[in-house]
Design an enzyme around this catalytic site. Structure first.
Site, PDB file in Angstrom:
ATOM      1  N   ASP A 171       0.818  -1.151   0.023  1.00 29.56           N
ATOM      2  CA  ASP A 171       0.005  -0.087   0.147  1.00 29.56           C
ATOM      3  C   ASP A 171       0.855   1.169  -0.012  1.00 29.56           C
ATOM      4  OD1 ASP A 171      -2.289   1.913   0.857  1.00 29.56           O
ATOM      5  OD2 ASP A 171      -3.444  -0.240   1.161  1.00 29.56           O
ATOM      6  N   HIS A 183      -3.608   6.035   3.708  1.00 26.38           N
ATOM      7  CA  HIS A 183      -4.156   4.575   3.289  1.00 26.38           C
ATOM      8  C   HIS A 183      -3.971   3.432   3.843  1.00 26.38           C
ATOM      9  CE1 HIS A 183      -6.043   1.517   0.530  1.00 26.38           C
ATOM     10  NE2 HIS A 183      -7.011   2.373   0.907  1.00 26.38           N
ATOM     11  N   SER A 185     -11.679  -1.375  -0.161  1.00 29.15           N
ATOM     12  CA  SER A 185     -10.193  -1.179   0.790  1.00 29.15           C
ATOM     13  C   SER A 185     -10.601  -1.983   2.063  1.00 29.15           C
ATOM     14  CB  SER A 185      -9.887   0.168   0.744  1.00 29.15           C
ATOM     15  OG  SER A 185      -9.007   0.359  -0.357  1.00 29.15           O
TER      16      SER A 185
END
Length: 462
Positions: free
Chosen positions: A62, A95, A252
């Site tokens: 990520d 994120h 996600s």
């Protein structure tokens, strides 16, 4: 698949319109924790009485993970950044931290902060781009495999057809041969096409649902969808606009929950292969009310909605090594490099998944070609004999019906619904985690923090 500049972080575009959840030091202890409706939904006390994922490493490919966040301290291992900028541990985008929190978050203090589904596991953070801004996911997958990951979380979505990127296909095959499960989100465009890498054979593709077990309208769907999991209104740790927490929607979040559930199962059943872990998650999935009496698999829900406690406790035979993860070998698949650590490999089944050659692979040796030439006449004669004999017998009647996933032995028929489980009544529970009454009109309108949300959102576009 080329993720360069085409990559969309599912939770960062997922956090489309996402709001920021304030975490002032004097905020009430349950402000963030009570916002985690998924804790009651999964019934964490029951789940954790069986497994917390201890000893399992989950790689998060990520934007990197902030290991200094109070909900993650001690749960993040040294990672890898192919760009050389050290973003695996110093992320400029939250994120990756969001996803790590849903997997291994442990909160802090007395009931403060975010808890993940598998707080006993560890996260291995990897940055997803090269120094030139290119796609580093195939390289990251192999690095994660060689450094002990048993589950790989890919909350990413890009443009690409299945097996369209030989490097990605090879990396997925590498993970499969070393007994590592890859989980990815279907995408957040609401299209009838699963995004890459979730559409790659051998990857467990996950869609997003809301509190009522209804599929999120922006969740991509298609034949590759295997599971659904909560993804709407999910609170995550991470620095959003100067605050410590975010709240948002998307696949996600769903992907992270399934990766965490896989860690729970791998800790409870260490003898199972990656395919058998996926099989247990799929066969224990909860049939949503919307599909009651319908046909499974469904392009939106796959085989149902993630149910971690059932995955840990149901009597489910191990089944074949591949389980539902068919076709994972791919082109260009190679064995582990000489001298590389293969911590994730299963010594009992080093090559449990058969390798398949690419249709473009022309690597036939001279000796093989010579043998083919020498036997050509014999082959022709045998074919003639077979044809003649077949004309003397009536053609056999083909079997009726097509099992899911092709012709894998022992795989159940899609009807009745997979696993045969009826949806639970009154689910999700009406009392949130910890026995607190549900908040009305969330965010809360009473108390010292009248508006716990900031303005704006975390919406980087790639």
């Amino acid at each position: 698949m080329t993720l360069t500049k085409a990559v969309r972080l599912l939770g960062a575009t997922t956090l489309t319109g996402a709001l920021l959840l304030s975490a002032a030091p004097t905020a009430s202890a349950d402000q963030v924790r009570d916002a985690q409706w998924t804790n009651a939904y999964f019934d964490l006390d029951k789940v954790w009485s069986v497994s917390k994922g201890d000893g399992v490493i989950v790689a998060v490919i990520d934007t990197g993970v902030d290991a200094s966040h109070p909900d993650l301290t001690g749960s993040v291992l040294p990672g890898y950044d192919p760009s050389g900028a050290g973003q695996d541990k110093r992320p400029s985008d939250p994120h990756g931290t969001n996803m790590a929190g849903l997997i291994v978050g442990h909160g802090h203090g007395d009931g403060v902060g975010v808890v993940g589904l598998a707080p006993g596991a560890k996260v291995l953070p990897l940055y997803r781009e090269t120094a030139a801004g290119g796609d580093a996911i195939p390289e990251d997958i192999k690095w994660a495999v060689d450094h002990g990951a048993k589950v790989i979380n890919l909350s990413q979505a890009g443009v690409g057809e299945p097996k369209g990127d030989s490097a990605l296909t090879e990396a997925v095959a590498y993970a499969a041969r070393h007994d590592v499960l890859i989980v990815a989100g279907t995408g957040n465009d609401g299209r009838g096409k699963v995004a890459s890498p979730a559409n790659e054979p051998g990857v467990l593709a996950v869609g997003a649902t809301d509190k009522a077990d209804v599929i999120w309208p922006k969740s991509n769907y298609g034949s590759q969808t295997m599971l659904a999991a909560p993804g709407v209104g999910v609170v995550t740790p991470g620095s959003c606009g100067g605050n410590q927490y975010c709240i948002g929607d998307g696949t996600s979040n769903s992907t992270a929950f399934v990766s965490a559930a896989a860690a729970l199962v791998r800790a409870k059943f260490p003898e199972l292969t990656a395919g058998q872990v996926a099989d247990r998650l799929v066969k224990s999935a909860k049939v949503p009310t919307a599909l009651k009496g319908g046909k499974l698999p469904d392009p939106h829900y796959g085989y149902g909605i993630l149910s971690p406690y059932d995955a840990l406790t149901k009597d489910i035979p191990a089944g074949s090594a591949q389980g539902p993860l068919a076709g994972t070998s791919g082109s260009g698949a190679t064995a582990a490099p000489s001298g590389a650590a293969t911590v994730g490999a299963d010594p009992k089944q080093p090559d449990a998944l058969p390798q398949a050659r690419s249709s473009s692979d022309s690597g036939l040796g001279v000796g093989v070609l010579a043998a083919i030439g020498a036997g050509a006449v014999l082959v022709v004669v045998l074919i003639v004999v077979v044809v003649v004999r077949s004309r003397r017998r009536p053609a056999p009647v083909p079997p009726q019906g097509q099992p899911p996933y092709g012709t894998q032995p022992g795989w159940p028929q899609p009807q009745p619904p997979y696993g045969g489980q009826a949806p639970q009544q009154g689910y999700p529970p009406q009392q949130p985690y910890g026995g607190q009454p549900p908040q009305q009109g969330y965010p809360p309108q009473q108390g010292p923090y009248q508006n716990p949300y900031g303005q704006g959102g975390n919406q980087p576009q790639r």
